[in-house]
Design an enzyme around this catalytic site. Sequence first.
Site, PDB file in Angstrom:
ATOM      1  N   ASP A 125       0.841  -1.198   0.000  1.00  0.00           N
ATOM      2  CA  ASP A 125       0.000   0.000   0.000  1.00  0.00           C
ATOM      3  C   ASP A 125       0.876   1.249   0.000  1.00  0.00           C
ATOM      4  OD1 ASP A 125      -1.940   1.917   0.261  1.00  0.00           O
ATOM      5  OD2 ASP A 125      -2.470   1.409   2.343  1.00  0.00           O
ATOM      6  N   LYS A 139       1.710   7.902   0.513  1.00  0.00           N
ATOM      7  CA  LYS A 139       2.143   7.909   1.908  1.00  0.00           C
ATOM      8  C   LYS A 139       3.543   8.509   2.032  1.00  0.00           C
ATOM      9  CE  LYS A 139      -0.344   3.724   3.432  1.00  0.00           C
ATOM     10  NZ  LYS A 139      -1.151   4.353   4.501  1.00  0.00           N
ATOM     11  N   ARG A 158     -10.988  -0.609   2.120  1.00  0.00           N
ATOM     12  CA  ARG A 158     -12.459  -0.668   2.197  1.00  0.00           C
ATOM     13  C   ARG A 158     -13.087  -0.777   0.818  1.00  0.00           C
ATOM     14  NH1 ARG A 158     -12.530   4.974   5.250  1.00  0.00           N
ATOM     15  NH2 ARG A 158     -10.533   4.060   5.872  1.00  0.00           N
TER      16      ARG A 158
HETATM   17  N1  BES Z   1      -3.175   0.100   5.225  1.00  0.00           N
HETATM   18  C1  BES Z   1      -3.547   1.357   5.762  1.00  0.00           C
HETATM   19  C2  BES Z   1      -3.802   1.300   7.268  1.00  0.00           C
HETATM   20  C3  BES Z   1      -2.608   1.127   8.147  1.00  0.00           C
HETATM   21  C4  BES Z   1      -1.912   2.214   8.613  1.00  0.00           C
HETATM   22  C5  BES Z   1      -2.237  -0.135   8.584  1.00  0.00           C
HETATM   23  C6  BES Z   1      -0.845   2.043   9.471  1.00  0.00           C
HETATM   24  C7  BES Z   1      -1.167  -0.305   9.437  1.00  0.00           C
HETATM   25  C8  BES Z   1      -0.473   0.777   9.886  1.00  0.00           C
HETATM   26  C9  BES Z   1      -4.824   1.853   5.106  1.00  0.00           C
HETATM   27  O1  BES Z   1      -4.992   1.504   3.775  1.00  0.00           O
HETATM   28  C10 BES Z   1      -4.801   3.343   5.156  1.00  0.00           C
HETATM   29  O2  BES Z   1      -3.970   3.918   4.522  1.00  0.00           O
HETATM   30  N2  BES Z   1      -5.717   3.908   5.934  1.00  0.00           N
HETATM   31  C11 BES Z   1      -5.805   5.317   6.082  1.00  0.00           C
HETATM   32  C12 BES Z   1      -7.250   5.694   5.912  1.00  0.00           C
HETATM   33  C13 BES Z   1      -7.480   7.161   5.695  1.00  0.00           C
HETATM   34  C14 BES Z   1      -6.936   7.597   4.346  1.00  0.00           C
HETATM   35  C15 BES Z   1      -8.963   7.424   5.751  1.00  0.00           C
HETATM   36  C16 BES Z   1      -5.332   5.661   7.494  1.00  0.00           C
HETATM   37  O3  BES Z   1      -5.582   4.909   8.435  1.00  0.00           O
HETATM   38  O4  BES Z   1      -4.660   6.686   7.635  1.00  0.00           O
HETATM   39 ZN    ZN Z   2      -4.077  -0.195   3.209  1.00  0.00          ZN
HETATM   40 MN    MN Z   3      -4.067   2.852   2.464  1.00  0.00          MN
END
Ligand code: BES
Ligand code: ZN
Ligand code: MN
Length: 503
Positions: free
Chosen positions: A276, A283, A357
Amino acid sequence: MTEIRAVQGSIDRVDSDLIVVNLFEGVSSPTGATGAVDKALDGAISEVIRVGDFQGKRLETALLYTRDAIPAKRVLIVGLGKREDFDLQTVREAAAISASRARDLRIERMATIVHGGGAGGMDYAEAAAATAEGILLGLYRFDADKKSKEDSKRRELKTVSIVELDGGKIPALQEAMHASEAVAMGVYRTRDLVNLPPNVASPSYLAGVALQIAEKFETVSATVYSREEMAQMGMGAFLAVAQGSYDPPQFIVLEYRGAERSEPPVVLVGKGITFDTGGISIKPSQEMWRMKTDMGGAAVVIGTLEAAARLGLPVNLVGLVGATYNMPDGNAYRPGDVVKAMNGKTIEVISTDAEGRMVLADLLSYASRNYKPKSVIDLATLTGGCVVALGKEIAGLFTKEEGLAESITQASKSVSEPVWRMPMYEKYKELIKSDFADVKNSGGRWASAITAALFLQEFAEDLPWAHLDIAGPVWTDKPNPLTPKGATGFGVRLLVKFLENLS
Ligand code: BES
Ligand code: ZN
Ligand code: MN
């Protein structure tokens, strides 16, 4: 994997490189198996206690040399802590610590009593299963990619004998051990998949593993759908995420049949983002490598299904895995895009980093369209917000089904994989209302774990459904007795217990 076997006999008479006995805190003259060894060693264990070098504190150890007084070369005493705090997790960890010590000593054969089997007052089969499970989980190592390393020079522990005096208990011991071995192999599978680098553990690699498992077990079948087939099914949300990936997405359906065809299945759904990057909503590069763990949910689904098949659990089980990379690219989906999910609902993309999601949405629709499930549980490393809320060791549990919440919590407690129920607070649906579509994929920073769950609910519709956010516990940065640094396999033991409790 280290061979583990049941042996009838008295631990003080067993020929081994190392035998393991235990003591509760505050005991000055050992009884039972530990007492027998103490006696054979002319009071050597009592002496270690008397001079103050061993108090029986939880997971404290002391190593003694037998000087040919008994067939075994060494004795390891492991502390079980206070008797009133004694539980199955202590059994697992005591067993794991002993096996690690044996490996560090570079020996090949170890023998142990069942911790909790005698004076512990536990259910014998449970104690035996926990002893075997602790040994196998603690011995796990991932070093596939290291060419030269300390670990490969180390001799592997070849056999562990679990010794029981009472011949009548041997069949129960045997059965418990086999079951623990099956579960541990599932956990190993999950850990391996998560530990593997993201260039290796690609969507097609995950599909390959699923097909291999189906090949191996007559009770398991696997079907893998391509980008084109997913388009035909109308999986617009999943495919939006996959748009930027040169490596094609794979939608994997695993089916295990352990009961009559008419029996409604449990459906497990796994987020399989093989890396991701965040996509266009990219990120920060610091620590981005951690996002190789973003297929942790998928890995748990695969590991659990494999364990269920190996155990021959009397249930029907379906595993749905949505595997893709989330990449920035000329063809990647963008913030502002509106896409149509399989159930017809439209989604406004606010952040391409809220990709998990999107994938799960279509998998949940697929589940409701193709099965009449007893229950559906999805597992996903879904939000950083869940880690902020519950930390690295506890998974977030989201469900409106009281019964399902209860059985998941109960299974969680018996395997010591902690979950905490989080609210499906309807008013926060406001946060994911879109001006341009039926729903938007991000509700912003606050309560992000909850808004993510509320988003999923739009696609789970009437399914008896629960969501486990495993973003915290998927990985550990510090080793503990049952898990070296890295992938934990969190979820496999919980789900196997959940499935066992169904029957
Ligand atoms: N895979 C990430 C969530 C994640 C973050 C897992 C840190 C493990 C450690 C997920 O896809 C993500 O990026 N979520 C975002 C959502 C936001 C953009 C609404 C998040 O949690 O910041
Ligand atoms: Zn993710
Ligand atoms: Mn993500």
